[in-house]
Design an enzyme around this catalytic site. Structure first.
Site, PDB file in Angstrom:
ATOM      1  CB  CYS A 272      -0.979  -0.044   1.167  1.00 36.87           C
ATOM      2  SG  CYS A 272      -2.293   1.188   1.055  1.00 36.87           S
ATOM      3  CG  LEU A 273       2.289   5.323   2.565  1.00 35.67           C
ATOM      4  CD1 LEU A 273       2.007   6.302   1.438  1.00 35.67           C
ATOM      5  CD2 LEU A 273       2.020   5.972   3.919  1.00 35.67           C
TER       6      LEU A 273
ATOM      7  CG  HIS B  81      -4.318  -3.698   2.427  1.00 36.97           C
ATOM      8  ND1 HIS B  81      -3.590  -3.329   3.541  1.00 36.97           N
ATOM      9  CD2 HIS B  81      -4.645  -2.544   1.807  1.00 36.97           C
ATOM     10  CE1 HIS B  81      -3.491  -2.015   3.595  1.00 36.97           C
ATOM     11  NE2 HIS B  81      -4.126  -1.509   2.549  1.00 36.97           N
TER      12      HIS B  81
ATOM     13  CD  GLU C   2      -3.367  -6.481   5.098  1.00 35.96           C
ATOM     14  OE1 GLU C   2      -4.189  -5.547   5.145  1.00 35.96           O
ATOM     15  OE2 GLU C   2      -2.469  -6.550   4.228  1.00 35.96           O
TER      16      GLU C   2
END
Length: 417
Positions: free
Chosen positions: A300-301, A384, A386
């Protein structure tokens, strides 16, 4: 029966099934920067907050969504109509534990629901969602046509807004319009410093197991240093579950501080805000880390930070990607995965320098969702893996990171499937 209860500055009328409060004053408002005003029934915390409004298409995981640090500075509109049916509990929280009070959330600052929150019906429920929202300081509202609001965001893009909740329904509309119009928005805003832990912290908790809860890792074969831009706890759990010792460092950590831990791998975490703003202090550190042979993985970031460090650029998206049902293609396996996403900025693949290749793309809009560096153990993804909440199609990426570490040590690789 349908009834007009919301007005949008004469531009668009939103309708919804007649809510319980139709003969009363609205107790919550959303006012967009263009003056659009949406009335509803307040729940959660009271007060006023400026934010960016987005929508999330997931049908489960509302508690994890609202405590995801990547949602800092945002109001989440849930497209699924029934939110809160299973209540809330401590085990489902994704926010990294810090020394901040509960009413200073490092996740979403507001939430919008179609239906009123009902009494929870689940054996794991420990608290009514309304009480949980109050405890987290999250302002919420219900009783509006979330489909119409979602369409508005899709058409006009992510909007700056003010969400307000007053049980007595006393609002200064002109003041709220002014606050919404004057807010600077997320572009140029660094939020990673505000949501991260801010200091060195070890992590050993493994993923949750049905009827067993969480346990701590007893085997720590490899050491991963995580640069914390707003890391989600389930990312750390999955790494610990693979036998890794994890050390969390603040987003402002220098390369020297990271490498002093002698990591087997470096992880660049998810987080909120404008990547270009966060990159002003993190890019140099990442570039120095890339000069070594230590494997690097970003999410992500963290993906955006890595791209900036490699010389690419990021850009603000029209509506962003928020949900747990996004199709992404992995060019390295030629497979399509359904993934969880939460980002309003994206990496511009057209700016990749030589030696950087695109590994994943969104099948919704073709935007970049992953990169890898030729000849180096370095890769990242925008989504993501996860999966908290969301599907687990991309869990293999953690094993891919582990294999880079193993390969770097000359050890046998694990099966990524």
């Amino acid at each position: 029966m349908e009834l007009n209860r919301t007005h949008m500055s004469g531009k668009m009328t939103m309708t919804t099934n007649t809510p319980a409060w139709t003969n009363e004053k609205p107790t919550a408002l959303i006012v967009l920067a263009d003056g659009t005003t949406i009335e509803g029934k307040g729940c959660g915390a009271t007060g006023i907050v400026q934010a960016e409004i987005c929508f999330n298409t997931a049908i489960t995981g509302y508690q994890e969504i609202l405590t995801d640090p990547s949602y800092a500075g945002q109001v989440v509109t849930f497209t699924f109509p029934h939110i809160g049916n299973v209540g809330a509990n401590d085990e489902d929280q994704e926010m990294l534990e810090t020394d901040k009070p509960a009413n200073s959330p490092a996740g979403a600052v507001g939430a919008v629901f179609k239906a009123d929150i009902t009494s929870p019906s689940n054996y794991r429920s420990a608290q009514h969602l309304d009480e949980w929202l109050k405890g987290r300081g999250i302002i919420a509202m219900s009783g509006i046509d979330t489909r119409a609001l979602t369409n508005l965001i899709r058409e006009k893009g992510l909007a700056n807004c003010v969400i307000a909740h007053d049980p007595k329904g006393n609002f200064d509309i002109e003041d709220l319009k002014s606050k919404a119009k004057q807010w600077s928005g997320l572009e140029g805003l660094d939020l990673a410093k505000t949501v991260g832990h801010g200091q060195d912290k070890p992590w050993s908790e493994k993923p949750w197991v049905w009827d067993e809860g969480y346990s701590n890792s007893s085997e720590e074969q490899y050491h991963i240093v995580a640069m914390d831009f707003g890391v989600k706890r389930n990312i750390l759990r999955l790494m610990a579950g693979l036998g890794c010792k994890v050390t969390i460092l603040p987003a402002t950590a220098t390369a020297q501080e990271v490498l002093a831990h002698k990591p087997d791998g470096v992880f660049l975490s998810n987080g909120p805000g404008d990547p270009a703003a966060t990159g002003e202090y993190s890019v140099n550190a990442i570039q120095d880390i890339l000069e070594t042979d230590v494997p690097v993985f970003g999410i992500c970031l963290g993906h955006q930070m890595l791209a900036l460090a490699l010389g690419a650029k990021t850009k603000k998206m029209h509506q962003g990607h928020h949900g747990a049902n996004h199709p992404v293609k992995d060019h390295t396996t030629n497979k399509v995965e359904i993934v969880s996403m939460n980002h309003g900025f994206a990496v511009d693949a057209d700016t990749f320098p030589e030696g950087v290749k695109e590994t994943h793309i969104s099948l919704f809009d073709g935007s970049n969702c992953g990169l890898a560096v030729d000849g180096k153990p370095v890769f990242s993804v925008q989504h993501h893996p996860e999966a908290s909440p969301g599907p687990q199609d991309s869990h293999y990426l953690f094993k891919r990171f582990l294999n880079l570490i193993k390969e770097n040590k000359g050890e046998a690789l694990v099966n990524e499937a």
